[in-house]
Structure formats: structure tokens, C-alpha cells
Design a protein around this motif. Sequence first.
Motif: not given
Lengths: 306, 631
Positions: A169-173, B126, B155, B405, B410, B413-415, B427-429
Motif C-alpha cells: 500500500e503506497l500513498w493513499s492508493l 511513499s 519517493l 511527482y 499526490e 503517483n500510481f500503482i 508503483a510509479g512516479m
Amino acid sequence: MRELTIRALTHLRQLEAESIQIIREVAAEFRNPVMLYSIGKYSSVMVHLARKAFYPGTPPFPLLHVNTNWKFREMMAFRDRVAAQVGMELIEHVNEEGQAAGINPFDHGSAKYTDIMKTQALKQALDKYGFDAAFGGARRDEEASRAKERVYSFRDRHHHWDPRQQRPELWSLYNGKINPGESIRVFPLSNWTELDIWQYIHLESIAIVPLYYAAPRPTVVRDGRLIVVDDARFPLADDEVPQERWVRFRTLGCYPLTSATESRATTLPDIIEEMLLTRTGERFGPVVEQGRVGTVEPQTREGAVR
Amino acid sequence: MTHQPALFANDIDRHLREHESKGLLRFITCGSVDDGKSTLIGRLLHDARMIREDQLAAVTRDSRLRGSVGGQVDLALLVDGLQAEREQGITIDVAYRFFSTDKRKFIIADTPGHEQYTRNMATGASTASLAVILIDARYGVQLQTRRHSFICDLLGIRHFMIAVNKMDLVDYSEARFQEIVADYRDFADRLNVTDVRFLPISALNGDNVVNPSSDMRWFDGAPLLTQLEQIETLSVQNLHELRFPVQYVNRPNLHFRGYCGTLAAGAVEVGSEIRVEPSGKRSTVARIVTNDGDLNVAYPGQSVTLTLHDEIDISRGDTLVAANSNIEPCTAFTADVVWMHETPLMLGHEYEIKAGTRIVPGRVVRIVYQVDVNTMARSAADTLGLNGIARCQIEVTQPLVLDSYQRSPETGNFIFIDKLSNLTVGAGMVVDALNVGHIVWHDMAVTKRRRAERNRQKPSIIWFTGLSGAGKSTVADALERQLFGMGYNTYLLDGDNVRHGLCRDLGFSDEDRQENIRRIGEVAKLMVDAGMVTLVSFISPFRDDRRMIRNLVEDGEFIEVFVNTPLSVCEQRDPKGLYRQARRGEISQFTGISSPYEAPESPEVEIDTSAYDLEETVGRLIAALRRHRII
């Protein structure tokens, strides 16, 4: 746009915003979520946050109370009051088989009783209604083994928790993708501590079960623990007479399994002060399962739905 | 847990007010057990008086059992001693620990430091705004120090506290400390981070952790905890670039329509003019609704509900931005990717990408370079394994509102979610959203393969050959409808229709027929190049002609469908009266009558429209296309 100056959100407002974000995300991504409601202070905070998340509407999911029929009477009255007040549907589930078999904490031991009337009952209820996400009030600081728990805790179709299936779980995703039959437990209070909870209850004037406040109550001592005799089902020894003592509860569960502490704290600031001065943990107590009434089985912790 | 009991016991109300208004700092601790990370965390918890009597008693007992030095309590056991999870197989993960002082609440992301745990460190970093990076004073800046620093920097952590630990083992030497500081600064020049602070500490003895050190009077900085309490981390907030990802549409009744979400960036005020992306529709903010009353303005991090003056169509996944914002939604971008799964990243493979409140299909189309996490050296790669880090070019099938990023974490970012296992695999920035204005064309050659990937299908020619009246056009038309309904991008070229346009200048001489089929073949090839499933219905009686078309495209892209309806049936149907004319000799060289039809020797599919009805025929064709991996 005129110049805006930023004010940092306080820690409670940040925790609040995070919890609301989690609750909304689940409502948006899941077909059939439910909020587990155990009547304790964590449940009170969770329901409060859910109301905030969907104001001016009502939270778009029901409350589920897994009833063992051994809750304090004051808890039951409080539960019905809250449900009526917030306008959320309240689903009560009792393990009918267990009840028919007369499973109780006195004759069957707390471990067996808890497994049948709480753990199994919860799975029954989740299956019966086909819930794909269930909010629980557990927190990471509750105990060491929870420090690594996710906010979205994945369960397979048998409600099993498999460490290899837990997702980063990264960030609030949060990743809410599941196959039919699978589900998640969601812990919107993951990053709250017990102190945060009490401070927030104080800040927001959240109603909690009166049992958290000290009052004179009929008690007996079992294995060095104070047990309140809540109704006539409590089997007293021949020579045993309940004594009135000023006590209150730091956690709430089934009354025969929940020990009280002597206290004169009758207001919220009193309670918080008492908690700050006490160096023993909320859950400190005999962790050795003795299989008899009077021991607190670890599984009975309020809010700790795993 | 206690907070200086004497202070608040007299005035609990004041204490509560103070505590209810304190801030929150999330930080990550980097370092291995050998660096004293657990001891440091234990020391922070202990000296901040977050340890309960029962915990301390247990640790004191365990310390004695392990014969710790000089009867000291081994504070690392507060963190490590409880890690029975190693036996449960949970082993290496991010543990979150909590403590608070009178000034701040702290959340520690406690992550293991070894190379194979890059994904865990990335996860912990993160949500952190500060990193405490431990260095053993005896060994100085190590490979792992660089690795930890690089990941934290990647990060987007803006504040580094370099804690040079075990100063007691180097005689509290200032010279040694300064040497390490110089070494680290040398290396940190290559990072983005600008706020780097150094502290000489001894976690074991508590020097400069919570209390100043009497053995290092040469150090005039504040102890670690004091700095953690005081550091200001808000500087990166940009209040003018509004980003409000719509999370949930709240419609409790007919009179209220609110858009719920957490402000990702920027501030929003009542009356703010906003634009909805990707639709581009505009409106103004009517109310900022919360359960505690309406707000005039909301800031990043606040979870609110907005209502607008206009009734426009907005749903979850949309983003509200300032009306005059320059941002454009994009379907291509570059990003730094951390891979988190044992199954390596596959180029061109479709993943679900979750960014903000939107989930879209997407794929990595190119790895620009892979980074060695230890040396920061770059190298070419076509795959990315567990814990790998690479700069990638990514394409998504629906537009996303993305920022860089580094500028707006906020919204940058993505997964990656694997579509089969549902697991979070990466995960990506975002580095750069590729808008029309600055697409790097030479990097992004648009090829047949990439068009096909965008269309999510295998381009091909489905060639219907057979006698006049065999049912080619009817079947091709029905198949196209079916494929189109299934989501494929199709085009149907009908021999008769082409004659009216593209080949209007051609007659029916051998030469012209040859030219006619050549043109149809070339057009079909262009369609394949454009990524289409191309259906062609054309008598095409000669094998050589059909072979020529087959050779125009790649292996497997030409599907020959022989519509083998008996001549007698075709002649009986005779929809255009051509057979009658041919029999009367009014049309010369009519296929099947006065000119041969060379049946295919090994067509991919053979159908007889007199044997099956149209529905069944289409069903057989679909099955055949699946067999040939066209669909």
C-alpha cells in the motif's frame, strides 16, 4: 485568487481526513460493504467518521453487530439508540446453531465460546449477506503483530488471511480488486492510537457506552479480576455475594469475559487523565488461556476483527 | 503511556486542548539492525515515555536472559523482540510504529534495509515526509547508505536526517563525524533533496536522541527528537494548482448533489471557477460542505464535499482543476517505476493503472533505462524484475490528469495492478506527462504494433472468397456486426462497392481485374497497418491473386475464408440476375460459368451457406478466428 495562507491540519484532523478518504473509497469501489459494529469506543468513532464522510446523506452501507447474547445490557440499549439516531440499517447476527447448542462462556470456556459465537458467527453473517468489504475498528498500535497490517486486508473466499496475498500500500492508493467470493477487511482507524481515539471522542463529543464511566456496580472477583454481574445468568458460587464497587471499563465485550477496573473517573477528561497516568496497557492482563470464566481471551478484544 | 504527569494532572483541560491542536509528522527510518535502527526506535519510544510498564518489564527480563551489556536494558527488543512474525512467514514488511510528544504525533515507517527489500522501503517512503538515515560511525557512508538515500529521494522525501550512530565506538570524535558528513555531501549532490541535516548520536546511550550529549559538546545542533518536533515540512505545498479527484458522488436526495474527495493539491474557495477533466466542462464552487458546517476555503489533505452552481455530468475518476489551469489530460507519460512482484514487468502487457480515483488499462511501451539502486548507474533493459527501478514510457487507453511527482506527489503517483491475480505489482512516479506540446516524437515511433496495442486487438485481413451469390457479403457483414459488438475495431471492404469508387476507372479486362485486386489488397494492407480487423468480400477466383495478397502482410495476418456454396445453389439464388445473363451469353467470362473459379487448396476456414443458417455460420467463424488467435 487572493493570497491564501495554509494552516497545517492538526494530527486529529489529518487522521480524520485519512479515515474519511478510506471509508469513501470503499463505498465507491465495493458492491456490498458493511461496517462491523461492536458497540465499543472504536465503533463509535468509526460510525462518527462514516457519518462525516457522507454528510448530508447517510452512510450507504449497513451496520453489522455480531451478537453473542452476552453483551452488557447497557451496550444493547446504546446500540439501538445509535442505530436509530444515525439512520443506518442495523443487522444483528447470532450464531443460531451455537445458541441452540447452548454455547456460553461459563460451560464451554472462553476460547471455544469466542470462536463459535464471534469468529464463526461473523463468517456466517458475511456469507449470508454476501458482503465484499467489512470495516473493522482495529489499529496498528494495538499489538506488535498488527504493526504491519494493511488498511485493505485481503481475504480469500474462505475468509482466510494469507500474508503472501497482502498487497503493498503506497500513498493513499488502495487496491480493491477482488474476485467473486473474495473480500477485504478495511481498517480506517489503522493509524490511530488509543490516545488519539480518546482525544477525538473528547474533541468531537462522541457518545460512548456509559460503562466506560465509573459508577457503583455489582462485582465479584474471579482469578483476581473484577467482573460485573450484569444479569441473573451469572452463576454465583454458594457463598458468593456481588459487592458494589466504583468501577469502569477500559474495553467492552461480553460481560462475563470483560474485567472492570476500580475507578472514580466519571467524566471524559477524568478518563483520559487516568489513562495517561496509567502505565499499563489497555490489554495488559493474563494472556494465558485458562479456559474458564474470568480470563480475558485475547480474541475478545473489542474492534480487533481479523 | 505518560506525558509528564505532573504537568497535566493539575490542568487536564488545558492539556487536552494542547494535544488536540498538535501536528503530525510521518517519517521513515532506514538502516539495518547492525546500524542500530531498532535501538534508535526503541530509544525514541522509551525516552518519549511511550513504553508501557508491562512492555518495559518484559524487555528488561528478556535483556537479562540474553545477557546484555552491563545489565542495560536492550531497547532494540522493544522493536525486534516482538518480531515473531519471522516464523510466520510474514517476515519482511513495513511496520508502522506510533508515538507522540506534547508537540507532535509521529508515525514511523520502520522498513528493512537490505537490497532485496527495495519495495518495502519504497512503500514506507511513499507516505513519509522525512527520512532518518542511519550510518554506523565506524564504517561511514556505505553502499546501502546510498541505496537508502536514493530510494527516499526517488519517493520525493524532502528532508533527510543523517544520524551518524555509534559515536561512542569512535570516541565521540568530531573529526570522524566531519569526515562522514563530507563524504555524504559529496554523494548527495546528485540527489534532489536539499534539506540534509547531520547528527552524531549514540542510540545505545541516548546521546543526542532525546537528550543532548555531554560527550559531544562540540555538536551545537538540537537532539533528534527536538528536530523532529520542530522541522517545518509544508514548504512544498502549492496552493494555486487545484487538483480535486472526485472520489464519490453524494446524492442523498433530489436536492443535493455533492462531489466528495480529498484535496490532492491546491486550495479551493467558495466561488472558485473550476473545470472538469477530462470533459472540459466548467462551473463555479457553490459550497464546501462538511459535517461541521460549510467552509469558505479548503486546503490540501482535507476531505470535503463540493457542490457546484451548474448541473454538469461529473463522476468518480474525474478531476476538478482551476478553470484557467494549463493542465491537459494525457494518455502517454514517462514515470519512474518500482517493480514489486516476482513476475517481472512485461513490455506491452496490459495492466490496470490506478491513479487517484481512476483505474484505466495501460501498459509500459518502453523502458528508457534501468537504474542500479546501489550505484545509480543507468543501463538498457527490456524487462524489470522484483525490486527493479526504471524510467519507463507508459500509455493508457483513457486520459489521466497527471502532474510531475516531484511537483505534486499526490497527483503524480500510481500503482500497477495485475489483471489476473489482482495483486499490486508495481508503483510509479510521473516524470513528465506527454501532452501535445512536448511529445518527444523520435522516442515514440508510432508503429503498427503500437496502434494494434492501442486498439487492443490483432490486426488482420479476413478474406472472403467464393462464387457470386455464395453469400460472402452477407456473411462478412454479419461477422463485422458481431466483431464490432464485441469491441473490435473493424472495417469491411466489399468488392462491389470498391468498384464504384476506388476502382471506378477499371473495367473487366484481365489487366483491369488484376489491377482491381491489387488495389483492394493494398487498401487492406493499409487497414492492417492502421491496426484494424479488416474484412474483405471479393470473388477473387485465382489462387495466384489471393497468394499475392497473403504475401503483402505478415504470417498469421491473412485469414482466407472459402465460402463454398455449391454452384447450383448460387445460381438458384442469383440475387442480381447475373447467372441468367451469363447463361444467355450476355456476360462473358463469368466466374463459374464461362471462367474458372480456382478453389483454395487450404483455406483457414471453409463455410457452406446452404448447409448452415447465418447465425451458426457466424458462430463457426468466431470460433475459427479464436483458433487462429485473431480474437
